[in-house]
Design a protein around this motif. Structure first.
Motif, PDB file in Angstrom:
ATOM      1  N   UNK A 126      40.329 -40.219   1.945  1.00  0.00           N
ATOM      2  CA  UNK A 126      41.322 -40.461   0.893  1.00  0.00           C
ATOM      3  C   UNK A 126      42.723 -40.547   1.472  1.00  0.00           C
ATOM      4  N   UNK A 127      43.097 -39.569   2.280  1.00  0.00           N
ATOM      5  CA  UNK A 127      44.461 -39.511   2.817  1.00  0.00           C
ATOM      6  C   UNK A 127      44.738 -40.636   3.804  1.00  0.00           C
ATOM      7  N   UNK A 146      32.031 -31.523   4.669  1.00  0.00           N
ATOM      8  CA  UNK A 146      31.860 -32.644   3.742  1.00  0.00           C
ATOM      9  C   UNK A 146      33.129 -32.882   2.939  1.00  0.00           C
ATOM     10  N   UNK A 147      33.710 -31.822   2.417  1.00  0.00           N
ATOM     11  CA  UNK A 147      34.936 -31.960   1.626  1.00  0.00           C
ATOM     12  C   UNK A 147      36.076 -32.463   2.501  1.00  0.00           C
ATOM     13  N   UNK A 148      36.193 -31.921   3.712  1.00  0.00           N
ATOM     14  CA  UNK A 148      37.239 -32.377   4.635  1.00  0.00           C
ATOM     15  C   UNK A 148      37.108 -33.865   4.933  1.00  0.00           C
ATOM     16  N   UNK A 199      42.509 -22.168   2.864  1.00  0.00           N
ATOM     17  CA  UNK A 199      41.519 -23.114   3.397  1.00  0.00           C
ATOM     18  C   UNK A 199      41.960 -24.547   3.168  1.00  0.00           C
ATOM     19  N   UNK A 200      42.530 -24.800   2.003  1.00  0.00           N
ATOM     20  CA  UNK A 200      43.015 -26.149   1.724  1.00  0.00           C
ATOM     21  C   UNK A 200      44.188 -26.491   2.642  1.00  0.00           C
ATOM     22  N   UNK A 201      45.060 -25.532   2.898  1.00  0.00           N
ATOM     23  CA  UNK A 201      46.195 -25.763   3.785  1.00  0.00           C
ATOM     24  C   UNK A 201      45.737 -26.202   5.180  1.00  0.00           C
ATOM     25  N   UNK A 202      44.679 -25.602   5.676  1.00  0.00           N
ATOM     26  CA  UNK A 202      44.168 -25.969   6.993  1.00  0.00           C
ATOM     27  C   UNK A 202      43.733 -27.430   7.026  1.00  0.00           C
ATOM     28  N   UNK A 203      43.109 -27.901   5.943  1.00  0.00           N
ATOM     29  CA  UNK A 203      42.706 -29.309   5.878  1.00  0.00           C
ATOM     30  C   UNK A 203      43.926 -30.222   5.900  1.00  0.00           C
ATOM     31  N   UNK A 227      42.225 -26.808  -4.249  1.00  0.00           N
ATOM     32  CA  UNK A 227      42.880 -25.601  -3.727  1.00  0.00           C
ATOM     33  C   UNK A 227      42.570 -24.391  -4.593  1.00  0.00           C
ATOM     34  N   UNK A 228      42.542 -24.593  -5.904  1.00  0.00           N
ATOM     35  CA  UNK A 228      42.226 -23.486  -6.810  1.00  0.00           C
ATOM     36  C   UNK A 228      40.807 -22.998  -6.581  1.00  0.00           C
ATOM     37  N   UNK A 229      39.903 -23.913  -6.241  1.00  0.00           N
ATOM     38  CA  UNK A 229      38.493 -23.573  -6.070  1.00  0.00           C
ATOM     39  C   UNK A 229      38.219 -22.868  -4.750  1.00  0.00           C
ATOM     40  N   UNK A 230      38.781 -23.372  -3.655  1.00  0.00           N
ATOM     41  CA  UNK A 230      38.426 -22.830  -2.330  1.00  0.00           C
ATOM     42  C   UNK A 230      39.483 -21.880  -1.775  1.00  0.00           C
ATOM     43  N   UNK A 231      40.626 -21.824  -2.435  1.00  0.00           N
ATOM     44  CA  UNK A 231      41.709 -20.984  -1.943  1.00  0.00           C
ATOM     45  C   UNK A 231      42.750 -21.809  -1.205  1.00  0.00           C
TER      46      UNK A 231
END
Length: 320
Positions: free
Chosen positions: A71-72, A63-65, A288-292, A281-285
């Motif tokens: 957005x992007x 969902x977040x992705x 994981x954010x980098x992978x998105x 990024x602060x929330x999920x690490x």
């Protein structure tokens, strides 16, 4: 199209000139203020970012992705409109630039909400929640600029309307007062519109049960409380509507500074999304954010996101 600074003589052309200048100067003032603020250090020093952000129990990577992808991709399309203007000198693409700017930010905010656990989904609720985060100092001061209150008793958060500004169109980048004046101006006018739009929906009644036509101060305060404070996100939302319906005619005038305005929009989107993405990024690490981010960049050449991720990474590592 060649942009002209000559002042028109007919009344109709003067109106178009004024509206064009207002668009340019409002967005220029906001863009300049955000670009020249220290948002990175404001994020690092924000107590909410430092200690209180956590992943939602209902967090869904899919969902977040999806929200981030929306957005992007929208931000990327906004850049394509800049290319159109630069290559053709035509400003017709501005009809969609304002909605694109808003949705690029809205999708980013929704990704942040879904990550942290806020449940708001409608535009009105999302905007109201975002302004409450500003008022609670959970977001950096530089983007937490908003206006509250009612006609005759407006109040401002993280900005104050200056005095002795005689020309409300004046914009001097060496005079911060003119910048703040323009920002307060569009926040106030946006709030007036939002109050007027919301009031009929409150369905106030007279003692006889009829619809109340004139509202007193207590009624207006209830309207004010129902919408929350009016933020720079509300302003983008307002321009999303005007861009599609009310401002179309000015985009093809020789007075409209299309390239300058769309550059301002890109700067504003970038600064706001930096905040949301840093919180995600602060929330999920970071990993994981980098992978998105990498998944998106493998398909889309989004230079703005690439540069922004390096800042997100730096903030994350400094705070770890």
């Amino acid at each position: 199209m060649i942009f002209s600074n000559s002042y028109p003589t007919s009344e109709e052309e003067r109106v178009l000139f004024f509206r064009s200048e207002m668009n340019y100067k409002h967005f220029s003032a906001l863009s300049y203020k955000l670009e020249n603020s220290d948002i990175e250090n404001e994020i690092l020093n924000n107590e909410y970012y430092q200690n209180r952000i956590s992943r939602s129990m209902n967090y869904s990577n899919i969902e977040v992705s999806q929200w981030l992808k929306n957005s992007w991709n929208t931000e990327h399309v906004l850049y394509q409109n800049l290319n159109i203007i630069q290559n053709t000198n035509q400003s017709f693409s501005m009809q969609w630039a304002f909605p694109q700017a808003y949705y690029a930010v809205f999708g980013n905010i929704m990704a942040m909400y879904k990550t942290i656990g806020y449940t708001e989904t409608s535009h009105a609720a999302v905007l109201k929640k975002y302004s409450s985060l500003m008022a609670e100092n959970k977001l950096p001061e530089s983007i937490s600029i908003c206006c509250g209150g009612i006609e005759g008793d407006f109040s401002f958060h993280n900005i104050e309307p200056p005095v002795n500004i005689l020309n409300h169109l004046e914009l001097d980048f060496e005079n911060p007062s003119t910048i703040d004046n323009l920002i307060c101006q569009f926040l106030k006018s946006t709030r007036v519109l939002r109050l007027k739009e919301k009031a009929p929906k409150m369905n106030f009644r007279t003692q006889n049960g009829g619809r109340r036509k004139r509202l007193n101060q207590e009624h207006w305060e209830r309207v004010s409380n129902s919408i929350g404070a009016t933020s720079i996100i509300d302003f983008l939302y307002r321009k999303r509507i005007k861009g599609n319906y009310q401002d179309i005619e000015i985009y093809n005038t020789p007075y409209f500074k299309g390239e300058a305005v769309i550059n301002c929009l890109l700067h504003i989107v970038d600064r706001i999304n930096l905040v949301n993405e840093s919180y995600i990024a602060k929330s999920i690490g970071l990993d994981e954010f980098r992978l998105m981010v990498e998944h998106h960049l493998s398909r889309v050449n989004n230079e703005a996101l690439s540069l922004r991720f390096e800042i997100v990474r730096m903030l994350y590592e400094v705070n770890s």
